[in-house]
Design a protein around this motif. Sequence first.
Motif, PDB file in Angstrom:
ATOM      1  N   MET A   1     -38.279  70.553  35.439  1.00  0.00           N
ATOM      2  CA  MET A   1     -39.892  69.641  36.188  1.00  0.00           C
ATOM      3  C   MET A   1     -39.886  68.790  35.285  1.00  0.00           C
ATOM      4  O   MET A   1     -39.895  68.721  33.889  1.00  0.00           O
ATOM      5  CB  MET A   1     -40.963  70.497  36.026  1.00  0.00           C
ATOM      6  N   ALA A   2     -40.383  67.417  35.605  1.00  0.00           N
ATOM      7  CA  ALA A   2     -40.666  65.931  35.066  1.00  0.00           C
ATOM      8  C   ALA A   2     -41.828  66.693  34.404  1.00  0.00           C
ATOM      9  O   ALA A   2     -42.826  67.460  33.979  1.00  0.00           O
ATOM     10  CB  ALA A   2     -40.618  64.938  35.911  1.00  0.00           C
ATOM     11  N   ASP A   3     -41.459  65.710  32.840  1.00  0.00           N
ATOM     12  CA  ASP A   3     -42.598  65.471  31.600  1.00  0.00           C
ATOM     13  C   ASP A   3     -43.742  64.540  31.696  1.00  0.00           C
ATOM     14  O   ASP A   3     -42.349  63.475  31.477  1.00  0.00           O
ATOM     15  CB  ASP A   3     -42.149  66.384  30.262  1.00  0.00           C
ATOM     16  N   LYS A   4     -44.874  64.944  31.952  1.00  0.00           N
ATOM     17  CA  LYS A   4     -45.073  63.271  31.637  1.00  0.00           C
ATOM     18  C   LYS A   4     -46.391  63.350  30.732  1.00  0.00           C
ATOM     19  O   LYS A   4     -46.927  64.126  30.436  1.00  0.00           O
ATOM     20  CB  LYS A   4     -46.121  63.146  33.319  1.00  0.00           C
ATOM     21  N   ARG A   5     -45.895  61.933  29.843  1.00  0.00           N
ATOM     22  CA  ARG A   5     -47.167  61.832  28.982  1.00  0.00           C
ATOM     23  C   ARG A   5     -47.384  60.897  28.230  1.00  0.00           C
ATOM     24  O   ARG A   5     -46.719  59.701  28.284  1.00  0.00           O
ATOM     25  CB  ARG A   5     -46.809  62.711  27.495  1.00  0.00           C
ATOM     26  N   TRP A   6     -48.809  60.811  27.650  1.00  0.00           N
ATOM     27  CA  TRP A   6     -48.599  58.986  27.171  1.00  0.00           C
ATOM     28  C   TRP A   6     -47.886  59.091  25.890  1.00  0.00           C
ATOM     29  O   TRP A   6     -48.449  59.982  24.895  1.00  0.00           O
ATOM     30  CB  TRP A   6     -50.340  58.447  26.772  1.00  0.00           C
ATOM     31  N   GLU A   7     -47.527  58.120  25.301  1.00  0.00           N
ATOM     32  CA  GLU A   7     -47.083  57.493  24.225  1.00  0.00           C
ATOM     33  C   GLU A   7     -47.372  56.337  23.396  1.00  0.00           C
ATOM     34  O   GLU A   7     -47.714  55.271  24.606  1.00  0.00           O
ATOM     35  CB  GLU A   7     -45.750  57.519  23.892  1.00  0.00           C
ATOM     36  N   THR A   8     -48.043  56.568  22.204  1.00  0.00           N
ATOM     37  CA  THR A   8     -48.138  54.846  21.724  1.00  0.00           C
ATOM     38  C   THR A   8     -46.549  53.679  21.788  1.00  0.00           C
ATOM     39  O   THR A   8     -46.086  54.090  20.479  1.00  0.00           O
ATOM     40  CB  THR A   8     -48.482  55.071  20.092  1.00  0.00           C
ATOM     41  N   ILE A   9     -47.327  52.376  21.892  1.00  0.00           N
ATOM     42  CA  ILE A   9     -45.732  51.445  21.907  1.00  0.00           C
ATOM     43  C   ILE A   9     -45.994  50.521  20.515  1.00  0.00           C
ATOM     44  O   ILE A   9     -45.282  50.582  20.550  1.00  0.00           O
ATOM     45  CB  ILE A   9     -46.061  50.635  23.257  1.00  0.00           C
ATOM     46  N   ARG A  10     -47.288  50.278  19.927  1.00  0.00           N
ATOM     47  CA  ARG A  10     -47.817  49.687  18.985  1.00  0.00           C
ATOM     48  C   ARG A  10     -49.203  49.903  18.707  1.00  0.00           C
ATOM     49  O   ARG A  10     -50.031  49.765  19.415  1.00  0.00           O
ATOM     50  CB  ARG A  10     -46.808  48.870  18.807  1.00  0.00           C
ATOM     51  N   VAL A  11     -49.678  49.815  17.538  1.00  0.00           N
ATOM     52  CA  VAL A  11     -51.065  49.249  17.494  1.00  0.00           C
ATOM     53  C   VAL A  11     -51.131  48.247  16.851  1.00  0.00           C
ATOM     54  O   VAL A  11     -50.297  47.298  15.622  1.00  0.00           O
ATOM     55  CB  VAL A  11     -51.105  50.455  16.120  1.00  0.00           C
ATOM     56  N   GLN A  12     -52.637  47.628  16.678  1.00  0.00           N
ATOM     57  CA  GLN A  12     -52.253  46.115  16.616  1.00  0.00           C
ATOM     58  C   GLN A  12     -53.931  45.500  16.473  1.00  0.00           C
ATOM     59  O   GLN A  12     -55.120  46.357  17.126  1.00  0.00           O
ATOM     60  CB  GLN A  12     -51.667  44.925  16.556  1.00  0.00           C
ATOM     61  N   PHE A  13     -54.221  44.532  16.220  1.00  0.00           N
ATOM     62  CA  PHE A  13     -55.855  44.371  15.945  1.00  0.00           C
ATOM     63  C   PHE A  13     -56.241  44.031  17.094  1.00  0.00           C
ATOM     64  O   PHE A  13     -55.545  42.420  17.506  1.00  0.00           O
ATOM     65  CB  PHE A  13     -56.014  43.205  14.649  1.00  0.00           C
ATOM     66  N   CYS A  14     -57.552  43.639  17.557  1.00  0.00           N
ATOM     67  CA  CYS A  14     -57.471  42.656  18.830  1.00  0.00           C
ATOM     68  C   CYS A  14     -58.861  42.189  18.375  1.00  0.00           C
ATOM     69  O   CYS A  14     -59.843  42.939  17.801  1.00  0.00           O
ATOM     70  CB  CYS A  14     -58.228  44.357  19.754  1.00  0.00           C
ATOM     71  N   ASP A  15     -58.765  41.565  19.432  1.00  0.00           N
ATOM     72  CA  ASP A  15     -60.244  40.020  18.902  1.00  0.00           C
ATOM     73  C   ASP A  15     -61.372  41.069  19.394  1.00  0.00           C
ATOM     74  O   ASP A  15     -61.901  40.381  19.073  1.00  0.00           O
ATOM     75  CB  ASP A  15     -59.763  38.735  18.733  1.00  0.00           C
ATOM     76  N   HIS A  16     -61.199  40.848  20.801  1.00  0.00           N
ATOM     77  CA  HIS A  16     -62.147  41.406  21.559  1.00  0.00           C
ATOM     78  C   HIS A  16     -63.252  42.499  21.466  1.00  0.00           C
ATOM     79  O   HIS A  16     -64.407  42.958  21.208  1.00  0.00           O
ATOM     80  CB  HIS A  16     -61.371  41.377  23.068  1.00  0.00           C
ATOM     81  N   ALA A  17     -62.006  43.529  20.575  1.00  0.00           N
ATOM     82  CA  ALA A  17     -62.523  44.847  20.228  1.00  0.00           C
ATOM     83  C   ALA A  17     -62.934  44.466  19.051  1.00  0.00           C
ATOM     84  O   ALA A  17     -64.036  45.378  18.118  1.00  0.00           O
ATOM     85  CB  ALA A  17     -62.630  46.328  20.377  1.00  0.00           C
ATOM     86  N   GLY A  18     -63.144  43.657  18.334  1.00  0.00           N
ATOM     87  CA  GLY A  18     -63.222  43.727  16.263  1.00  0.00           C
ATOM     88  C   GLY A  18     -62.410  44.768  15.644  1.00  0.00           C
ATOM     89  O   GLY A  18     -62.413  45.146  14.871  1.00  0.00           O
ATOM     90  N   CYS A  19     -60.970  45.317  16.652  1.00  0.00           N
ATOM     91  CA  CYS A  19     -60.437  46.587  15.640  1.00  0.00           C
ATOM     92  C   CYS A  19     -59.101  47.279  15.897  1.00  0.00           C
ATOM     93  O   CYS A  19     -59.106  46.057  16.587  1.00  0.00           O
ATOM     94  CB  CYS A  19     -61.572  47.886  15.753  1.00  0.00           C
ATOM     95  N   GLU A  20     -58.695  47.551  15.239  1.00  0.00           N
ATOM     96  CA  GLU A  20     -57.566  48.554  15.363  1.00  0.00           C
ATOM     97  C   GLU A  20     -56.823  49.092  16.923  1.00  0.00           C
ATOM     98  O   GLU A  20     -58.326  49.882  17.136  1.00  0.00           O
ATOM     99  CB  GLU A  20     -56.811  48.717  14.125  1.00  0.00           C
TER     100      GLU A  20
END
Length: 74
Positions: A1-20
């Motif tokens: 059976m196939a496996d579906k999951r969320w994985e982090t591509i990258r972490v960086q600072f966002c100007d809109h959110a004001g945080c990483e």
Amino acid sequence: MADKRWETIRVQFCDHAGCEVRLEAELVYPAEFLPDQPPRLVSKRCSRGLECNMWNNMTCIWAGTNPMYDPFEK
């Protein structure tokens, strides 16, 4: 059976959110009997996308509200 999951591509600072933020991708990995197949990208999201969607103005492609603006594009 196939496996579906969320994985982090990258972490960086966002100007809109004001945080990483974490930029994540939902990947579907093939079943064991199809090992030579690469994983498929199903969707992508931002870890702060839900909060950005509550704002009155459009934010970015990662929040799903503005497909024309990608603040993390390089």
